[in-house]
Write a protein that holds these residues in place. Structure first.
Motif, PDB file in Angstrom:
ATOM      1  N   GLY A   1       2.307  -9.482  23.679  1.00 25.96           N
ATOM      2  CA  GLY A   1       3.439  -8.643  23.287  1.00 25.96           C
ATOM      3  C   GLY A   1       3.084  -7.941  21.982  1.00 25.96           C
ATOM      4  O   GLY A   1       2.242  -8.435  21.217  1.00 25.96           O
ATOM      5  N   ALA A   2       3.712  -6.794  21.743  1.00 29.96           N
ATOM      6  CA  ALA A   2       3.369  -6.025  20.539  1.00 29.96           C
ATOM      7  C   ALA A   2       4.594  -5.289  20.016  1.00 29.96           C
ATOM      8  O   ALA A   2       5.500  -4.945  20.788  1.00 29.96           O
ATOM      9  CB  ALA A   2       2.269  -5.009  20.866  1.00 29.96           C
ATOM     10  N   VAL A   3       4.617  -5.067  18.713  1.00 33.10           N
ATOM     11  CA  VAL A   3       5.629  -4.185  18.122  1.00 33.10           C
ATOM     12  C   VAL A   3       4.953  -3.226  17.151  1.00 33.10           C
ATOM     13  O   VAL A   3       3.936  -3.551  16.538  1.00 33.10           O
ATOM     14  CB  VAL A   3       6.754  -4.955  17.359  1.00 33.10           C
ATOM     15  N   VAL A   4       5.538  -2.049  17.025  1.00 26.70           N
ATOM     16  CA  VAL A   4       5.109  -1.099  15.988  1.00 26.70           C
ATOM     17  C   VAL A   4       6.123  -1.201  14.854  1.00 26.70           C
ATOM     18  O   VAL A   4       7.325  -1.037  15.054  1.00 26.70           O
ATOM     19  CB  VAL A   4       5.061   0.348  16.533  1.00 26.70           C
ATOM     20  N   LEU A   5       5.581  -1.520  13.676  1.00 17.72           N
ATOM     21  CA  LEU A   5       6.420  -1.716  12.492  1.00 17.72           C
ATOM     22  C   LEU A   5       6.230  -0.507  11.576  1.00 17.72           C
ATOM     23  O   LEU A   5       5.092  -0.096  11.330  1.00 17.72           O
ATOM     24  CB  LEU A   5       5.916  -2.980  11.790  1.00 17.72           C
ATOM     25  N   GLU A   6       7.343   0.037  11.070  1.00 19.37           N
ATOM     26  CA  GLU A   6       7.212   1.231  10.229  1.00 19.37           C
ATOM     27  C   GLU A   6       7.995   1.079   8.928  1.00 19.37           C
ATOM     28  O   GLU A   6       9.128   0.614   8.935  1.00 19.37           O
ATOM     29  CB  GLU A   6       7.730   2.448  10.998  1.00 19.37           C
ATOM     30  N   LYS A   7       7.342   1.471   7.843  1.00 19.21           N
ATOM     31  CA  LYS A   7       8.025   1.475   6.542  1.00 19.21           C
ATOM     32  C   LYS A   7       8.858   2.759   6.449  1.00 19.21           C
ATOM     33  O   LYS A   7       8.319   3.854   6.550  1.00 19.21           O
ATOM     34  CB  LYS A   7       6.962   1.428   5.427  1.00 19.21           C
ATOM     35  N   THR A   8      10.164   2.598   6.286  1.00 23.44           N
ATOM     36  CA  THR A   8      11.049   3.773   6.250  1.00 23.44           C
ATOM     37  C   THR A   8      11.875   3.786   4.963  1.00 23.44           C
ATOM     38  O   THR A   8      11.885   2.803   4.220  1.00 23.44           O
ATOM     39  CB  THR A   8      12.040   3.781   7.445  1.00 23.44           C
ATOM     40  N   GLY A   9      12.581   4.857   4.755  1.00 19.32           N
ATOM     41  CA  GLY A   9      13.393   4.994   3.544  1.00 19.32           C
ATOM     42  C   GLY A   9      14.760   4.338   3.652  1.00 19.32           C
ATOM     43  O   GLY A   9      15.554   4.373   2.701  1.00 19.32           O
ATOM     44  N   ALA A  10      15.057   3.703   4.788  1.00 18.75           N
ATOM     45  CA  ALA A  10      16.378   3.050   4.969  1.00 18.75           C
ATOM     46  C   ALA A  10      16.484   1.851   4.023  1.00 18.75           C
ATOM     47  O   ALA A  10      15.473   1.295   3.607  1.00 18.75           O
ATOM     48  CB  ALA A  10      16.534   2.599   6.416  1.00 18.75           C
ATOM     49  N   PRO A  11      17.706   1.418   3.697  1.00 16.10           N
ATOM     50  CA  PRO A  11      17.849   0.259   2.818  1.00 16.10           C
ATOM     51  C   PRO A  11      17.524  -1.041   3.557  1.00 16.10           C
ATOM     52  O   PRO A  11      17.732  -1.131   4.762  1.00 16.10           O
ATOM     53  CB  PRO A  11      19.333   0.285   2.428  1.00 16.10           C
ATOM     54  N   SER A  12      16.983  -2.031   2.834  1.00 12.66           N
ATOM     55  CA  SER A  12      16.743  -3.341   3.446  1.00 12.66           C
ATOM     56  C   SER A  12      17.764  -4.360   2.948  1.00 12.66           C
ATOM     57  O   SER A  12      17.733  -5.522   3.334  1.00 12.66           O
ATOM     58  CB  SER A  12      15.324  -3.835   3.141  1.00 12.66           C
ATOM     59  N   GLU A  13      18.649  -3.902   2.076  1.00 11.38           N
ATOM     60  CA  GLU A  13      19.729  -4.774   1.575  1.00 11.38           C
ATOM     61  C   GLU A  13      21.042  -4.002   1.592  1.00 11.38           C
ATOM     62  O   GLU A  13      21.045  -2.774   1.592  1.00 11.38           O
ATOM     63  CB  GLU A  13      19.444  -5.175   0.118  1.00 11.38           C
ATOM     64  N   GLY A  14      22.133  -4.770   1.555  1.00  7.02           N
ATOM     65  CA  GLY A  14      23.463  -4.156   1.449  1.00  7.02           C
ATOM     66  C   GLY A  14      23.908  -3.475   2.727  1.00  7.02           C
ATOM     67  O   GLY A  14      23.287  -3.635   3.787  1.00  7.02           O
ATOM     68  N   PRO A  15      24.982  -2.661   2.624  1.00  6.31           N
ATOM     69  CA  PRO A  15      25.529  -2.013   3.826  1.00  6.31           C
ATOM     70  C   PRO A  15      24.496  -1.061   4.441  1.00  6.31           C
ATOM     71  O   PRO A  15      23.758  -0.397   3.717  1.00  6.31           O
ATOM     72  CB  PRO A  15      26.730  -1.212   3.285  1.00  6.31           C
ATOM     73  N   GLY A  16      24.448  -1.052   5.756  1.00  3.91           N
ATOM     74  CA  GLY A  16      23.508  -0.164   6.450  1.00  3.91           C
ATOM     75  C   GLY A  16      22.074  -0.638   6.408  1.00  3.91           C
ATOM     76  O   GLY A  16      21.152   0.108   6.739  1.00  3.91           O
TER      77      GLY A  16
ATOM     78  N   GLY B   1       0.826  -1.211   0.000  1.00 11.58           N
ATOM     79  CA  GLY B   1       0.000   0.000   0.000  1.00 11.58           C
ATOM     80  C   GLY B   1       0.852   1.248   0.000  1.00 11.58           C
ATOM     81  O   GLY B   1       1.602   1.467   0.951  1.00 11.58           O
ATOM     82  N   LYS B   2       0.686   2.037  -1.061  1.00 12.92           N
ATOM     83  CA  LYS B   2       1.538   3.235  -1.203  1.00 12.92           C
ATOM     84  C   LYS B   2       1.468   4.150   0.012  1.00 12.92           C
ATOM     85  O   LYS B   2       2.468   4.688   0.464  1.00 12.92           O
ATOM     86  CB  LYS B   2       1.069   4.031  -2.430  1.00 12.92           C
ATOM     87  N   THR B   3       0.259   4.338   0.539  1.00 12.96           N
ATOM     88  CA  THR B   3       0.109   5.311   1.624  1.00 12.96           C
ATOM     89  C   THR B   3       0.218   4.672   2.999  1.00 12.96           C
ATOM     90  O   THR B   3       0.191   5.365   4.010  1.00 12.96           O
ATOM     91  CB  THR B   3      -1.252   6.028   1.525  1.00 12.96           C
ATOM     92  N   ARG B   4       0.315   3.334   3.046  1.00 11.80           N
ATOM     93  CA  ARG B   4       0.435   2.673   4.354  1.00 11.80           C
ATOM     94  C   ARG B   4       1.862   2.786   4.866  1.00 11.80           C
ATOM     95  O   ARG B   4       2.800   2.479   4.153  1.00 11.80           O
ATOM     96  CB  ARG B   4       0.086   1.175   4.240  1.00 11.80           C
ATOM     97  N   LYS B   5       1.969   3.183   6.137  1.00 10.92           N
ATOM     98  CA  LYS B   5       3.307   3.401   6.683  1.00 10.92           C
ATOM     99  C   LYS B   5       3.561   2.640   7.982  1.00 10.92           C
ATOM    100  O   LYS B   5       4.623   2.123   8.200  1.00 10.92           O
ATOM    101  CB  LYS B   5       3.467   4.911   6.935  1.00 10.92           C
ATOM    102  N   ARG B   6       2.522   2.580   8.831  1.00 11.95           N
ATOM    103  CA  ARG B   6       2.745   2.027  10.176  1.00 11.95           C
ATOM    104  C   ARG B   6       1.766   0.903  10.513  1.00 11.95           C
ATOM    105  O   ARG B   6       0.563   1.039  10.290  1.00 11.95           O
ATOM    106  CB  ARG B   6       2.518   3.116  11.213  1.00 11.95           C
ATOM    107  N   ALA B   7       2.310  -0.169  11.080  1.00 15.02           N
ATOM    108  CA  ALA B   7       1.449  -1.284  11.512  1.00 15.02           C
ATOM    109  C   ALA B   7       1.757  -1.648  12.956  1.00 15.02           C
ATOM    110  O   ALA B   7       2.890  -1.503  13.422  1.00 15.02           O
ATOM    111  CB  ALA B   7       1.683  -2.492  10.625  1.00 15.02           C
ATOM    112  N   LEU B   8       0.729  -2.128  13.628  1.00 20.31           N
ATOM    113  CA  LEU B   8       0.890  -2.664  14.978  1.00 20.31           C
ATOM    114  C   LEU B   8       0.701  -4.170  14.873  1.00 20.31           C
ATOM    115  O   LEU B   8      -0.315  -4.626  14.329  1.00 20.31           O
ATOM    116  CB  LEU B   8      -0.189  -2.047  15.879  1.00 20.31           C
ATOM    117  N   VAL B   9       1.684  -4.923  15.332  1.00 23.10           N
ATOM    118  CA  VAL B   9       1.575  -6.387  15.292  1.00 23.10           C
ATOM    119  C   VAL B   9       1.560  -6.892  16.726  1.00 23.10           C
ATOM    120  O   VAL B   9       2.473  -6.588  17.508  1.00 23.10           O
ATOM    121  CB  VAL B   9       2.754  -7.023  14.522  1.00 23.10           C
ATOM    122  N   ILE B  10       0.526  -7.659  17.052  1.00 21.18           N
ATOM    123  CA  ILE B  10       0.325  -8.097  18.440  1.00 21.18           C
ATOM    124  C   ILE B  10       0.215  -9.620  18.480  1.00 21.18           C
ATOM    125  O   ILE B  10      -0.413 -10.226  17.614  1.00 21.18           O
ATOM    126  CB  ILE B  10      -0.987  -7.505  19.022  1.00 21.18           C
ATOM    127  N   GLY B  11       0.809 -10.218  19.489  1.00 17.38           N
ATOM    128  CA  GLY B  11       0.517 -11.612  19.826  1.00 17.38           C
ATOM    129  C   GLY B  11      -0.112 -11.603  21.206  1.00 17.38           C
ATOM    130  O   GLY B  11       0.487 -11.055  22.150  1.00 17.38           O
TER     131      GLY B  11
END
Ligand code: ACO
Length: 348
Positions: free
Chosen positions: A179-194, A145-155
């Motif tokens: 337990g829960a985490v807040v997951l956010e789509k960010t501009g950081a790389p998901s591959e390679g250095p950093g 989803g282009k406009t989706r940015k933040r999700a809450l994942v709960i167990g």
């Protein structure tokens, strides 16, 4: 684009039941439970508490952390959480014991109580692998989803309400928690250095083992009939040995695949956070893999098996204790009733 964890939270009932407490009620002992499972205690929710109550509490902790709340009174925490909840696009809740079966989903109940008006909400059923599946689902939906940015994942689990307390082979194993985490789509790389966030994943299932861990009553296969009375509520039935054998293999295979697919060695992993089902399962898998046991985080001694909640509870404990440093590579691994299995690699 990266899927980063911005906040963590947990909620565990206050009532702590030790092995000795159980030994006073059923034919068991602290020695048997510890030596066969590593469990020392479990936390059990009160009669009036349901899945969404624990889920809400864990969610507020995670959201308040995301908002930068640093502790203090509860009212302020709830205000910080309510503000952060407005930015949620999605809530995924994994559980084997929702508030009600069918509908509404427990995620919808949490969405309403949080005031997360913009968030889509859904439940996931994947037994003790629920959180791993839930996080993958949330990451996929954020990406789609282009406009989706933040999700809450709960167990969130109250297995004490799905347990036959006369069956010593199962009732000593389980505990309640969320337990829960807040997951956010960010501009950081998901591959390679950093690279950051979720960087690897394995998901699978072996449905041929469905009968080894099952709740038989209450579904459409075996619904309650008018006028019927039952002595005990629908409960977990388990073939312990079969689940044990499946778990050790699934655990070791998942770890191997995560490492191989990422082209890394176990020394690159800072910590492995397994589903807390039985310390012996972790020890057996560690031996198979040739990985030192110190690499695995275990808190089963305090909480027992909290199913889909065990990994996010562990992540929150580690996070708040400052044991997860930025850049650390963390591996999660789970298996559960169904029989699904899976794991993630996360750069913290
Ligand atoms: N206290 C004392 N004795 C017990 C207890 C107990 N709580 N439970 C069983 N025993 C007895 C049995 O009756 C049996 O006695 P017997 O030899 O006189 O018949 C003896 O202990 C051995 O029983 P086993 O079932 O063979 O014990 P085992 O060593 O296999 O351990 C256990 C049982 C701990 C359940 C193990 O099989 C296991 O961990 N299985 C996997 C369970 C699991 O991980 N489940 C959850 C995974 S999925 C999820 O998380 C929902």
């Amino acid at each position: 684009m990266a899927m980063e964890i911005r906040g963590t939270g947990k909620a565990v009932p206050v009532r702590r039941v030790s092995n000795d407490d159980l030994a006073g009620k059923i034919d068991t002992s602290d020695e048997w439970i510890r030596s066969h499972t590593g469990i020392g205690a479990r936390h059990i929710a009160g009669e009036g508490t349901a899945c969404s109550d624990l889920a809400l509490e864990a969610a507020r902790e995670a959201l308040a952390m995301t908002a930068g709340w640093e502790g203090g009174d509860r009212e302020n925490r709830d205000l910080a959480a309510a503000e952060a909840a407005k930015s949620l696009d999605l809530i995924v809740l994994a559980t084997a014991g929702p508030d009600v079966y069918g509908c509404p989903s427990t995620a919808c109940l949490v969405q309403d109580r949080l005031g997360a008006r913009q968030a889509a909400a859904m439940d996931i059923t994947a037994g003790c692998t629920g959180f791993v599946y839930g996080r993958e689902t949330a990451a996929g939906l954020l990406l789609a989803g282009k406009t989706r940015k933040r999700a809450l994942v709960i167990g969130s689990e109250l297995l004490s309400k799905l347990t036959n307390w006369d069956d010593r082979g199962t009732c000593v194993l389980f505990g309640d928690g969320a337990g829960a985490v807040v997951l956010e789509k960010t501009g950081a790389p998901s591959e390679g250095p950093g690279r950051r966030g979720l960087v690897g994943s394995v998901l699978g299932a072996d449905g041929s083992g469905a009968d080894h861990l099952v709740i038989r009553r209450g579904g459409t296969r075996n619904p309650f009939k008018a006028g019927e009375t039952v002595g005990i509520p629908p409960h977990i039935e388990m073939n312990g040995q079969a689940v044990y054998n499946f778990a050790v293999k699934a655990f070791a295979d998942t770890c191997r695949r995560l490492l191989a697919e990422d082209g890394i060695g176990v020394d690159d992993v800072a910590l492995i956070v397994p589903h807390q089902a039985n310390a012996r399962i972790v020890q057996a898998a560690a031996k198979r893999l040739g990985i030192p046991e110190e690499k695995f985080f275990l808190n089963i001694g305090e909480y027992a098996n909290t199913s889909a909640a065990s990994i996010p509870i562990a992540l929150d404990e580690l996070n708040r204790a400052g044991r997860l440093k930025q850049g650390d590579l963390v591996m999660t691994v789970a298996f559960g009733g169904g029989l699904p299995f899976g794991g993630n690699l996360i750069v913290w």
